[in-house]
Design a protein around this motif. Structure first.
Motif, short mmCIF file in Angstrom:
data_model
loop_
_atom_site.label_atom_id
_atom_site.label_comp_id
_atom_site.label_asym_id
_atom_site.label_seq_id
_atom_site.Cartn_x
_atom_site.Cartn_y
_atom_site.Cartn_z
N GLU A 215 0.78 -1.04 0.10
CA GLU A 215 -0.01 -0.02 0.24
C GLU A 215 0.89 1.39 0.13
O GLU A 215 0.30 2.28 -0.35
CB GLU A 215 -1.01 0.07 1.10
N GLY A 216 2.25 1.24 0.01
CA GLY A 216 3.08 2.25 0.10
C GLY A 216 2.78 3.28 1.41
O GLY A 216 2.74 4.28 1.34
N ALA B 186 1.91 6.15 -7.38
CA ALA B 186 3.04 6.97 -6.89
C ALA B 186 4.41 6.13 -7.24
O ALA B 186 4.29 5.01 -7.59
CB ALA B 186 2.88 6.66 -5.20
N PRO C 193 7.42 5.01 -5.03
CA PRO C 193 7.94 4.77 -3.83
C PRO C 193 9.43 5.10 -3.73
O PRO C 193 10.27 4.88 -4.76
CB PRO C 193 7.49 3.64 -3.54
N ALA D 135 -3.94 9.57 -4.39
CA ALA D 135 -4.35 8.76 -3.51
C ALA D 135 -5.87 9.27 -3.00
O ALA D 135 -6.22 10.28 -3.43
CB ALA D 135 -3.62 8.72 -2.10
N VAL E 136 -3.36 4.50 -1.84
CA VAL E 136 -2.49 5.03 -3.10
C VAL E 136 -2.97 4.58 -4.37
O VAL E 136 -2.61 3.10 -4.47
CB VAL E 136 -1.00 4.86 -2.57
N TRP F 209 4.18 4.58 4.68
CA TRP F 209 5.55 4.57 5.27
C TRP F 209 5.63 4.72 6.66
O TRP F 209 6.55 4.43 7.46
CB TRP F 209 6.35 5.70 4.73
N SER G 164 9.32 8.02 1.07
CA SER G 164 7.89 8.54 0.79
C SER G 164 7.63 8.21 -0.61
O SER G 164 8.22 7.67 -1.25
CB SER G 164 8.30 10.24 0.91
N ASN G 165 6.33 8.71 -0.75
CA ASN G 165 5.91 8.54 -1.99
C ASN G 165 6.00 9.63 -3.04
O ASN G 165 5.15 10.84 -2.75
CB ASN G 165 4.38 8.06 -2.10
N ARG G 166 6.60 9.93 -4.06
CA ARG G 166 6.61 10.83 -5.05
C ARG G 166 5.42 10.62 -6.06
O ARG G 166 5.18 9.62 -6.47
CB ARG G 166 7.72 10.89 -5.71
N TYR G 167 4.97 12.06 -6.56
CA TYR G 167 3.80 12.07 -7.58
C TYR G 167 2.62 11.15 -6.97
O TYR G 167 1.90 10.51 -7.94
CB TYR G 167 4.31 11.60 -8.73
N GLU G 168 2.32 11.43 -5.62
CA GLU G 168 1.33 10.25 -5.17
C GLU G 168 -0.22 10.67 -5.60
O GLU G 168 -0.42 11.96 -5.57
CB GLU G 168 1.33 10.37 -3.65
#
Length: 452
Positions: free
Chosen positions: A254-255, A269, A271, A283, A266, A257, A277-281
């Motif tokens: 599920e990403g 993203a 990861p 959600a 999410v 953190w 962290s998740n970039r360009y998430e």
């Protein structure tokens, strides 16, 4: 790359290739039994012809699966000696039970299925088909029992660093086994259904529109339409079981953190383990808490609770989404096919092309799900008992690299050969139908059934 990483890649390549074929044969055996029973009950030659075509595909699939399975078993000793040294008292018997109770059953009665239709009675031939189908499922039972025990081990104790069984019932029916077995059998059914539908649609588009093709196409599309909702439910139950026993895997899927409430679902993203962290998430707020904890405010454990003991996030994260995406495509395609073919109607050509394009979509979903399960268990080989690093071989990396290169080259050749042969057989089915020893005719007529 060191021997440990190369061994992981080699085993991943082997299991990726091997699982493709049992995933078809497990369910195709039961489909063949369905064809046989329909022929026995109705006398309609289309069911007999369907059986005769698909039993050849079953034999081809079974043969390739056996070859890949043998090479995979060698790696327990060559690449992962620590595995058998530590848990061989459990893994060895379970693998042995699979051979003794399942493989021999399949191998013995497969010859009756292939060559005995005109040599034994109808009841005996039907019984042989049932025993082969049952053998494939029994084989899956033992393999999933072992794999599930590696995920959620119980029923054993450690003595001097070696696992000893205290209860075989607890070993076999470990906490995740029922969910994992159900999920796998449904995945096998879907993989087989899309193979049958795709090959039948291919024949239909080529003008081979006899009753046999219509029957197999409609049967496969309807089966897939029934199984995919069941798979969604089983997958949700399996996910909740995993959340309870392997929360680090769910966090990676599920990403997630950090441990928190109202956890978002999410959708997409990138990861980033460096920044955690998740970039360009993209959600949906709170949704993950709802479907994981059945409460918008449920707290879900994040990867921060498992420092140094959680799987690599990106592979698990993306594999899970590929599996879900493939499942949703299966849902849309199978429901559209079942709806279009209701009441004996013909399938639209555009949808038939979609089925041909998705002939092996089940393979994609299956491999993605398997990667989610297996990579998500890392760094453990047996959860809480043995890490992959501790079980790995100490042989020279060049030796592993050499066998890896040979395996990959052979597997790619076999995959191409398998797919080519299946579609070659499908393309030649119409010509075989017009030969004197085949009672089917191009107009789809139903010759009288022989009772000999």
């Amino acid at each position: 790359m060191d021997a440990f990483l190369l061994s992981r890649i080699q085993f991943a390549a082997n299991i990726t290739f091997h699982i493709l074929f049992p995933s078809i044969s497990i369910a195709l055996g039961w489909m063949l039994l369905f064809f046989k029973l329909r022929y026995n009950a109705t006398g309609a030659e289309k069911w007999n012809l369907a059986y005769r075509f698909w039993v050849k595909v079953f034999a081809l699939t079974f043969a390739v699966g056996v070859v890949s399975g043998v090479t995979m078993s060698f790696q327990f000793g060559t690449n992962w000696p620590g595995f058998m040294n530590t848990v061989g008292n459990i893994a060895g018997p379970l693998l042995g039970y699979e051979v003794l109770t399942a493989f021999f059953l399949e191998a013995t009665f497969l010859s009756v299925m292939l060559f005995g239709q005109q040599r034994v009675g109808a009841k005996m031939h039907t019984a042989a088909t049932f025993l082969v189908a049952g053998g494939t499922t029994l084989s899956a039972f033992w393999i999933i029992a072992l794999n599930s025990w590696m995920q959620t081990p119980q029923g054993f104790e450690m003595r001097d660093g070696v696992a000893h069984v205290t209860s075989w019932i607890e070993v076999i029916f470990n906490p995740s086994m029922p969910y994992r077995l159900t999920h796998m059998l449904l995945a096998s059914g879907l993989t087989m259904a899309f193979l049958v539908a795709g090959v039948s649609a291919y024949r239909w588009l080529r003008g081979d529109r006899v009753d046999e093709v219509r029957a197999t196409l409609r049967t496969a599309a309807t089966l897939a339409a029934i199984l995919i909702p069941l798979q969604i439910v089983a997958g949700d139950m399996h996910g909740l079981n995993t959340l309870h026993h392997q929360p680090a895997k769910i966090a990676a899927m599920e990403g997630i953190w950090t441990t928190e409430t109202r956890v978002p679902a999410v959708l997409f993203a990138l990861p980033d383990e460096a920044t955690r962290s998740n970039r360009y998430e993209v959600a949906i707020p709170g949704l993950a808490s709802l479907y994981l904890g059945h409460d918008w405010d449920a707290e879900i454990q994040g990867l921060d609770r498992f420092e140094g003991k959680h799987p690599p996030v990106a592979p698990v994260f993306f594999a899970f989404r590929i599996m879900v995406g493939a499942g949703l495509l299966m849902l849309a395609l199978s429901w559209a096919g079942a709806w279009q073919m209701r009441g004996g109607r013909e399938m639209k050509p555009w949808l038939a092309r979609g089925f041909v394009a998705c002939t092996f979509l089940g393979w994609i979903a299956l491999v993605a799900g398997w990667y989610t399960t297996e990579i998500g268990r890392q760094p453990w080989l047996v959860t809480g008992v043995l890490t992959a690093a501790d079980a790995a071989t100490q042989i020279a990396p060049v030796n592993v690299a050499f066998t890896l290169a040979m395996y990959v080259a052979l597997y790619l050749a076999l995959i191409v050969a398998y797919v080519s042969v299946v579609f070659f057989m499908a393309g030649k089915a119409r010509q075989l139908a017009n030969q004197p020893d085949d009672p089917r005719i191009a107009t789809g007529g139903e010759p009288a059934r022989s009772h000999a």
